[in-house]
Write a protein that holds these residues in place. Structure first.
Motif, PDB file in Angstrom:
ATOM      1  N   HIS A 112      -3.222   7.532  -4.173  1.00 17.68           N
ATOM      2  CA  HIS A 112      -2.799   6.135  -4.020  1.00 17.68           C
ATOM      3  C   HIS A 112      -2.045   5.705  -5.285  1.00 17.68           C
ATOM      4  O   HIS A 112      -2.578   5.777  -6.387  1.00 17.68           O
ATOM      5  N   HIS A 135       0.858  -1.180   0.000  1.00 15.41           N
ATOM      6  CA  HIS A 135       0.000   0.000   0.000  1.00 15.41           C
ATOM      7  C   HIS A 135       0.897   1.235   0.000  1.00 15.41           C
ATOM      8  O   HIS A 135       1.717   1.408   0.892  1.00 15.41           O
ATOM      9  N   HIS A 191       0.974   5.481  -0.750  1.00 14.96           N
ATOM     10  CA  HIS A 191       0.334   6.771  -1.040  1.00 14.96           C
ATOM     11  C   HIS A 191       1.415   7.817  -1.286  1.00 14.96           C
ATOM     12  O   HIS A 191       2.512   7.727  -0.738  1.00 14.96           O
ATOM     13  N   TRP A 248      -8.177  -2.120  -3.904  1.00 14.18           N
ATOM     14  CA  TRP A 248      -7.254  -1.164  -3.367  1.00 14.18           C
ATOM     15  C   TRP A 248      -7.568  -0.822  -1.936  1.00 14.18           C
ATOM     16  O   TRP A 248      -7.193   0.121  -1.413  1.00 14.18           O
TER      17      TRP A 248
HETATM   18 ZN   LIG Z   1      -4.705   3.629  -0.702  1.00 12.05          ZN
END
Ligand SMILES: [Zn+2]
Length: 202
Positions: free
Chosen positions: A166, A154, A156, A202
């Motif tokens: 993202h 993950h 960002h 996501w």
């Molecule tokens: Zn995200």
């Protein structure tokens, strides 16, 4: 894009986080200094956080340019760890810079009025952008899931030119350049694990 120095040693917490949302009038991305604007360290839905004591020390430096396969920068590192360590999962966290090129980034719009069943519905709801370097990315990844229903990677990103969101992958494989610094984790905590899992994107 969570980035918080927690309270301790008599010092208050300092929130350097950013958030990205959509301007409902124009559909464009609004990047905000979350800590300054909202005066809170709270967050909702989910977060993949890397926590360290912030002390100086050795780190893993990764420099990369030109993408030759389908996997994004983070997936390449994660898949390499998985190939090497196999059943012993390795979790990493850190930050990297997309120094050149562009990347596919999504920003969440207002919550959907109806349930999103399946990846296609999620992708139709999310707003995707092609955002420009330099992008400052914060990433957490685990080489493989031990059955915790983890999001194994993950990432960002934010910037100083109003873009953020993202990270999916760079869209300029021939010219992209990455520079990152990472550390392996000692422990993995899965907090408030959902009882119903959905295996959605996501
Ligand atoms: Zn995200």
């Amino acid at each position: 894009m969570p980035n918080v120095s927690t309270r301790g040693d008599g010092k208050p917490e300092v929130n350097h986080s950013y958030s990205a949302k959509l301007n409902p009038a124009t559909g464009e991305c609004i990047l905000e200094n979350y800590g300054e604007k909202y005066k809170t360290c709270d967050f909702a839905l989910l977060a993949n956080l890397y926590i360290s004591e912030g002390k100086p020390g050795k780190v893993v430096e990764v420099r990369s340019s030109r993408r030759t396969g389908q996997s994004n920068f983070v997936s390449c590192m994660r898949e390499a760890l998985d190939r090497h360590y196999g059943k012993k999962p390795v979790g990493m966290g850190g930050t990297f810079l997309i120094q050149k090129g562009k990347a596919k980034i999504h920003v969440m719009p207002e919550f959907s009025p109806c349930p999103l069943n399946g990846d296609e519905a999620v992708n139709n709801w999310l707003k995707f952008f092609d955002m420009s370097a330099p992008l400052i990315c914060q990433s957490v990844y685990v080489s493989r899931d031990l059955g915790f229903d983890l999001r194994v990677e993950h990432t960002h990103c934010f910037s100083h030119h109003g873009e953020g969101g993202h990270y999916h992958y760079d869209t300029t494989p021939d010219t992209v350049e990455y520079l990152g610094y990472f550390l392996p984790a000692e422990h993995l905590y899965r907090i408030d694990r959902p009882e119903q899992i959905h295996k959605l994107g996501w």
